[in-house]
Write a protein that holds these residues in place. Structure first.
Motif, short mmCIF file in Angstrom:
data_model
loop_
_atom_site.label_atom_id
_atom_site.label_comp_id
_atom_site.label_asym_id
_atom_site.label_seq_id
_atom_site.Cartn_x
_atom_site.Cartn_y
_atom_site.Cartn_z
N VAL A 152 2.39 5.71 7.80
CA VAL A 152 2.14 4.28 8.03
C VAL A 152 1.39 3.74 6.83
CG1 VAL A 152 1.16 2.59 9.60
CG2 VAL A 152 1.84 4.83 10.47
N TRP A 153 2.03 2.86 6.07
CA TRP A 153 1.32 2.27 4.94
C TRP A 153 0.42 1.16 5.46
CZ3 TRP A 153 2.00 -2.57 1.98
CH2 TRP A 153 1.12 -2.63 0.89
N ILE A 154 -0.90 1.34 5.21
CA ILE A 154 -1.88 0.34 5.64
C ILE A 154 -2.17 -0.56 4.43
CG2 ILE A 154 -4.20 -0.01 6.57
CD1 ILE A 154 -2.38 1.48 8.52
N GLU A 155 -1.77 -1.82 4.55
CA GLU A 155 -1.95 -2.74 3.42
C GLU A 155 -3.40 -3.18 3.30
OE1 GLU A 155 0.74 -6.04 3.39
OE2 GLU A 155 -0.23 -6.99 1.67
N THR A 156 -3.91 -3.11 2.07
CA THR A 156 -5.30 -3.52 1.84
C THR A 156 -5.32 -4.59 0.75
OG1 THR A 156 -5.58 -1.80 0.17
CG2 THR A 156 -6.23 -1.25 2.42
N ILE A 189 -3.13 5.15 2.56
CA ILE A 189 -3.98 4.06 2.06
C ILE A 189 -4.25 4.28 0.58
CG2 ILE A 189 -6.08 2.71 2.49
CD1 ILE A 189 -6.35 4.15 5.18
N PHE A 190 -3.88 3.29 -0.23
CA PHE A 190 -4.08 3.40 -1.67
C PHE A 190 -5.11 2.36 -2.13
CE2 PHE A 190 0.73 4.56 -2.03
CZ PHE A 190 0.46 5.86 -1.60
N GLY A 191 -5.85 2.72 -3.16
CA GLY A 191 -6.76 1.77 -3.78
C GLY A 191 -8.21 2.11 -3.52
#
Lengths: 260, 344
Positions: B5-9, B40-42
């Motif tokens: 699940v890509w969690i957008e931040t 989660i990236f970033g």
């Protein structure tokens, strides 16, 4: 330089579209129009090709249904049109579509910029543009609301992109694929001369073999189409002796609906 | 096996629709007998992994590298594609925001996987994921499935509820390196411009929209404004001084019909409809909007629709749950007052 755009014919936006008992999607005898989002990409293609002193090409992938959109594009001022059609292949699958589109771009040779409309109103998606960029290994710039600078000799471009609720300025190198938003320009209407020229133009059709492609199997399958459930709405027109009374009654209803 | 699940931040915080993707993923993960893994990236993503556990993610894969501080398609897509190729998840889910759509489309292409966008419903048939999505501007629905080991799913915003966020798990966090080198990226984000639009239309639970009727503002345009110029002034004045106060009371976003946008009454970012945004708020209040079929395409998914229009024959009344026939410039201020009293 060379700017390429992709388009398709879609049912008129006011048309009723439904699913027949046989499970097919139909819009009866209503005429198709050029995909409404593509009015902006077609205009931008003409503008950029003119600015860059280059040529413009419009491509459709699919059956001769899309010839009308191609003719409309030429009538607006795109220099040439072509169609890629591989009968029996499921171009509804976006990866098959992207394989055919990438094949067409490679055959066209040196292309600097590919411009898409934001999405296609029939298939309701914009994945084709991103997946074409991936197949070509080019930069993707989606939801572009303004081209701030483009230097085709240097291969550099600077654009304004729309995000949810915000804008972003992005610099990128060419070649690139972009999708453009409404408002980036004022699309022109085809004039009489353009319409006459487009009517006479021959539209070449390329097959997968012409493009030297062996196509991948479809990564997705459409299982069935359905008419949306009918909305059972009984509209309550709120009455009252004064506007204040009506407003108060509406406010009460909204609290009862638990939407506040 | 898992469902990614890509969690957008954004700026180190999860965007408002971010956890909805986890809600959608949990619908299928259970049936497939796999766990949901938050991607989660970033900067700050390790801290967000703890939050993901509360929302029910069994695991989190994070990349805190400086190169991935701000979202950039090339860097994010390269890393997501690498993770999918290596670990072969059953599905990759995100919300169909601008970023979610382009990221999933790119990674699906890289990994030769089937992609289904704008899914509004998900179910399993055996191990196959069947998604329902609208086509032809919502006039038709279709069921689709992917024929590949991984199914990419970009789910429409506000179609799947975010989990409650009260799970007591501790996150199993794995940190990974970027798949790209910043110097090799071909795009550069120069500037992020905040927009004047206020609340984001796609995420808003309540939307107050204005149409062509906004020009019937009784407020007099300044001397020297004639014809269409006066109409534009009146409509703008009405959006700012009549609709905005109602939106403020409700915490709502401001929408508009194509007619209002094309007439220059309000910027395009606010347009709801076929060539604008598709929204599905809990409450949609249409003020001075006739309700052309192209506008309906953008808002008919709203839970409760209220129409305020002078014209009793306007098509919007056929779609609305509640209607008031009257001048919006009389009704909206009265409604604002009535709601203010109740919400105080």
């Amino acid at each position: 330089m060379h700017v390429v755009t992709f388009t398709r014919s879609t049912p008129d936006t006011a048309a009723r579209v439904w699913v027949t008992e046989g499970g097919e999607v139909t819009w009866g005898n209503v005429a198709t129009v050029v995909n409404p989002w593509d009015e902006y990409s077609l205009e931008e293609t003409i503008v950029q090709a003119t600015l860059g002193g280059g040529e413009s090409t419009v491509v459709a992938i699919g059956s001769d249904l899309h010839n009308d959109a191609l003719k409309h594009s030429m009538a607006m001022g795109i220099l040439r049109a072509l169609r890629v059609d591989e009968p029996g292949v499921d171009a509804n699958d976006s990866l098959v579509w992207a394989a055919l589109a990438a094949g067409a771009i490679r055959k066209l040779g040196a292309v600097d910029l590919i411009i898409f409309g934001k999405e296609s109103v029939d298939v309701g998606t914009d994945q084709h543009s991103c997946q074409l960029a991936r197949r070509l290994g080019w930069t993707m710039l989606s939801a572009v609301s303004r081209i701030i600078e483009a230097d085709y000799a240097l291969g550099a471009i600077k654009v304004e992109k729309m995000l949810e609720g915000r804008k972003q300025i992005v610099k990128a190198t060419l070649p690139a694929v972009m999708s453009v938003m409404k408002g980036i320009n004022e699309p022109r209407y085809p004039n009489f001369l353009g319409i006459r020229k487009a009517a006479k133009a021959a539209i070449p059709v390329w097959t997968a073999a012409d493009l030297g492609l062996s196509l991948p199997p479809a990564a997705t399958s459409a299982l069935r189409y359905m008419n949306p459930p009918a909305r059972e709405i009984s509209t309550e027109i709120i009455d009252g002796a004064s506007v204040e009374e009506k407003a108060a009654a509406l406010a009460d209803r909204l609290f009862l609906e638990k939407v506040l | 096996m898992s469902v990614f699940v890509w969690i957008e931040t954004d700026n180190g915080a999860v965007v408002s629709s971010g956890w909805e993707a986890l809600g959608a993923a949990q619908l299928i993960a259970g049936g497939l007998g796999v766990d949901a893994t938050a991607i989660i990236f970033g900067a700050g993503s390790a801290a967000l992994a703890a939050e993901a556990a509360k929302f029910g993610a069994a695991k989190a894969i994070v990349c805190e590298a400086e190169d991935l501080r701000g979202y950039r398609l090339e860097a994010y897509a390269a890393l997501l594609s690498k993770l999918v190729s290596e670990r072969k998840p059953s599905a990759v889910v995100s919300v169909a925001t601008n970023r979610g759509r382009e990221l999933l489309a790119s990674a699906a292409a890289d990994t030769n996987s089937g992609l289904i966008t704008e899914a509004i419903d998900l179910r399993l048939e055996g191990d196959s994921i069947i998604a329902t999505r609208p086509v032809y501007s919502g006039k038709v629905l279709m069921e689709m499935t992917a024929n590949t080991p991984t199914t990419f799913l970009a789910v429409r915003g506000r179609s799947f509820a975010a989990p409650a966020g009260d799970a007591a798990g501790r996150p199993d966090v794995e940190s990974v390196d970027p798949a790209t080198v910043a110097a090799e990226l071909r795009t550069e984000v120069e500037d992020l411009v905040a927009e004047i639009g206020g609340a984001n239309l796609s995420d808003s639970a309540i939307i107050v929209s204005g149409g062509r009727g906004m020009a019937s503002n009784p407020a007099a345009a300044p001397a020297g404004f004639g014809g269409e110029e006066a109409n534009i002034w009146k409509a703008k004045h009405g959006f700012a001084n009549t609709l905005q106060p109602l939106a403020d009371v409700l915490g709502a976003a401001i929408g508009a019909s194509r007619a209002a946008v094309d007439a220059g009454y309000i910027p395009y970012e606010h347009q709801v409809g076929q060539t604008g945004k598709v929204v599905s708020p809990d409450l949609y209040i249409a003020c001075g909007i006739s309700g052309a079929i192209q506008h309906q395409a953008g808002m008919r998914g709203s839970k409760i629709i209220v129409a305020i229009n002078k014209d009793a024959e306007a098509p919007i009344f056929k779609l609305a749950h509640y209607g008031i026939i009257g001048d919006l410039y009389d009704v909206v201020p009265a409604l604002t007052d009535a709601l203010k009293r109740r919400l105080r």
